[in-house]
Design a protein around this motif. Structure first.
Motif, PDB file in Angstrom:
ATOM      1  N   LEU A  78       0.827  -1.210   0.000  1.00  0.00           N
ATOM      2  CA  LEU A  78       0.000   0.000   0.000  1.00  0.00           C
ATOM      3  C   LEU A  78       0.858   1.255   0.000  1.00  0.00           C
ATOM      4  N   ALA A  79       2.007   1.216   0.663  1.00  0.00           N
ATOM      5  CA  ALA A  79       2.897   2.379   0.655  1.00  0.00           C
ATOM      6  C   ALA A  79       3.383   2.679  -0.757  1.00  0.00           C
ATOM      7  N   VAL A  80       3.742   1.638  -1.509  1.00  0.00           N
ATOM      8  CA  VAL A  80       4.196   1.826  -2.895  1.00  0.00           C
ATOM      9  C   VAL A  80       3.052   2.359  -3.760  1.00  0.00           C
ATOM     10  N   ILE A  81       1.860   1.785  -3.605  1.00  0.00           N
ATOM     11  CA  ILE A  81       0.718   2.230  -4.405  1.00  0.00           C
ATOM     12  C   ILE A  81       0.382   3.680  -4.101  1.00  0.00           C
ATOM     13  N   ALA A  82       0.372   4.040  -2.821  1.00  0.00           N
ATOM     14  CA  ALA A  82       0.038   5.425  -2.447  1.00  0.00           C
ATOM     15  C   ALA A  82       1.063   6.404  -3.000  1.00  0.00           C
ATOM     16  N   TRP A  83       2.351   6.060  -2.899  1.00  0.00           N
ATOM     17  CA  TRP A  83       3.391   6.956  -3.423  1.00  0.00           C
ATOM     18  C   TRP A  83       3.310   7.065  -4.936  1.00  0.00           C
ATOM     19  N   ALA A  84       3.202   5.914  -5.610  1.00  0.00           N
ATOM     20  CA  ALA A  84       3.178   5.937  -7.074  1.00  0.00           C
ATOM     21  C   ALA A  84       1.918   6.609  -7.600  1.00  0.00           C
ATOM     22  N   GLY A  85       0.798   6.485  -6.885  1.00  0.00           N
ATOM     23  CA  GLY A  85      -0.434   7.124  -7.339  1.00  0.00           C
ATOM     24  C   GLY A  85      -0.309   8.631  -7.360  1.00  0.00           C
ATOM     25  N   ASP A  86       0.400   9.181  -6.403  1.00  0.00           N
ATOM     26  CA  ASP A  86       0.587  10.637  -6.368  1.00  0.00           C
ATOM     27  C   ASP A  86       1.596  11.109  -7.400  1.00  0.00           C
ATOM     28  N   VAL A  87       2.578  10.278  -7.714  1.00  0.00           N
ATOM     29  CA  VAL A  87       3.666  10.708  -8.584  1.00  0.00           C
ATOM     30  C   VAL A  87       3.439  10.311 -10.041  1.00  0.00           C
ATOM     31  N   HIS A  88       2.941   9.099 -10.294  1.00  0.00           N
ATOM     32  CA  HIS A  88       2.882   8.571 -11.645  1.00  0.00           C
ATOM     33  C   HIS A  88       1.468   8.289 -12.153  1.00  0.00           C
ATOM     34  N   GLY A  89       0.482   8.314 -11.340  1.00  0.00           N
ATOM     35  CA  GLY A  89      -0.859   7.985 -11.791  1.00  0.00           C
ATOM     36  C   GLY A  89      -1.280   6.581 -11.367  1.00  0.00           C
ATOM     37  N   MET A  90      -2.572   6.285 -11.489  1.00  0.00           N
ATOM     38  CA  MET A  90      -3.117   5.056 -10.946  1.00  0.00           C
ATOM     39  C   MET A  90      -2.688   3.814 -11.722  1.00  0.00           C
ATOM     40  N   ASP A  91      -2.538   3.889 -13.033  1.00  0.00           N
ATOM     41  CA  ASP A  91      -2.116   2.699 -13.790  1.00  0.00           C
ATOM     42  C   ASP A  91      -0.729   2.240 -13.365  1.00  0.00           C
ATOM     43  N   VAL A  92       0.195   3.178 -13.258  1.00  0.00           N
ATOM     44  CA  VAL A  92       1.542   2.829 -12.799  1.00  0.00           C
ATOM     45  C   VAL A  92       1.508   2.366 -11.350  1.00  0.00           C
TER      46      VAL A  92
END
Length: 400
Positions: A280-294
């Protein structure tokens, strides 16, 4: 007509004198000795069994002298008594002193059954071997009755739970080794599956509670992909893995030992929480930086790598994953290689990208996924370090 009576002195026959007279007329030409030696592999098998914490006793109808000589050749320790001495001892005395008895000679079927009962009353698991009709009651009473398939009678085979096709004691010891290996692999399989299951639950529950990825960390097909590739491959690798080298140098486990004690369940639950938190930490960080697909793609890769690392950690309770023993299991390494391929192609292969709704990741994103997955290695290595320290301290205290 007068008759004369004649008295006859009675004569006696002395068999011993007659035999001596006959022997005086014989000449000794040869002297033949017959011996039935133990099989060469029996001594090594008994030594292996004793190293594994298995006590081997001889209970036989032979003379005490013969039984003592054979026991000495085989390395069976303990004092030698006769069946009469065994019968004269009370149950309380036997329960107290049976540990010092290694051989019981000139026994009856009742003596064999009584020995099994005494050992069972001590809480021991008893395996009884035999081939004759007189062994059948004890074979039936023992926890594991083992009959001889070649020389054994039909009665003994019917009473036994196991039949040896080669009548070799070494086969029994080998069966114990195989059984221990199967049980170890079963434990590893269950530990991995429980930890991975808690990881799934923690990931989805945490995403819903903290509104990460709108409560859907993985899409349905992504969830199935992890379950049917990485988790299946690693489960097969653990279930069919190579046995530990020291498996026959460990003491037997208790018969009432649970497969998943409370302490182990709590530890696996903690590992599942670590997996969920890292994903979840990776998903939350990547969602803010790269978007939901990434973000979902990185979350899928992270959770898959966490499963891969988890399977490595559950292979031993105390041995570090950073040892050569980690890489000496060919089947497990093949399964792990298949998992790595499945993780990579899920994000990099065009067909699977369209099927799983994933996207390609760059080097930095892969490094983030691997770094987050190392959290499972860190926490398990710390625990193993503590357990090794405790084990070493306990060993020092036991030394005189």
């Amino acid at each position: 007509m007068a008759t004369a009576r004649k008295d006859f002195a009675p004569t006696t026959f002395d068999p011993q004198a007659a035999l001596l007279d006959a022997l005086d007329e014989l000449t000794l030409l040869a002297l033949v000795g017959i011996v039935d030696p133990p099989r060469p592999q029996a001594k090594a098998a008994i030594a292996t069994a004793q190293a594994a914490g298995l006590r081997v006793r001889m209970i036989t109808g032979d003379h005490a002298g013969t039984a003592s000589a054979i026991a000495s050749q085989l390395g069976i320790d303990g004092r030698v008594i006769t069946g009469a001495e065994f019968a004269a001892m009370s149950d309380e005395q036997l329960i107290r002193d049976v540990g010092d008895i290694g051989v019981i000679a000139r026994v009856t079927p009742e003596h064999k059954v009584r020995l099994v009962d005494i050992l069972q009353r001590q809480g021991q698991i008893v395996a009884m071997t035999g081939d004759g009709v007189n062994d059948a009651p004890a074979l039936k009473r023992a926890d594991i009755g083992i009959a001889m398939g070649i020389t054994g009678t039909e009665v003994s085979k019917e009473a036994a739970a196991m039949i040896l096709t080669d009548d070799d004691f070494a086969t029994i010891v080998k069966a114990v080794e195989i059984g221990r290996a199967l049980y170890d692999n079963l434990k590893r399989y269950v530990f991995f599956q429980m930890g991975a299951l808690v990881g799934f639950i923690a990931t989805f529950l945490g995403a819903s509670i903290f509104n990460i990825a709108t409560g859907v960390p993985f899409l349905p097909l992504q969830t199935l992909w992890v379950n049917f590739t990485t988790q299946v491959f690693q489960a097969i690798g653990l279930g069919s893995g190579k046995q530990d080298a020291d498996i026959m140098r460990r003491p037997p486990r208790r018969a009432d030992e649970p497969l998943l004690p409370t302490r182990t369940l709590l530890w696996l639950a903690f590992l599942g929480l670590v997996m969920g938190a890292a994903t979840l930490a990776v998903i939350a960080w990547a969602g803010d930086v790269h978007g939901m697909d990434v973000a979902r793609t990185m979350g899928l890769a992270t959770f898959s790598i966490l499963n891969l690392f988890l399977s490595f950690t559950v292979r031993s309770d105390v041995r570090s994953v950073f040892t050569l023993e980690t890489f000496d299991d060919h089947r497990f390494l093949v399964a792990s290689g298949m998992s790595v391929i499945a993780i990579v192609v899920a994000t990099e292969l065009g067909l699977l990208q369209r099927l799983l709704n994933t996207v390609s990741l760059d080097l930095t994103q892969w490094i983030v996924c691997v770094a987050a997955s190392l959290s499972i290695i860190v926490v398990t290595e710390l625990r193993k370090l503590v357990l090794r320290h405790r084990s070493a301290a306990a060993g020092q205290e036991e030394r005189p």
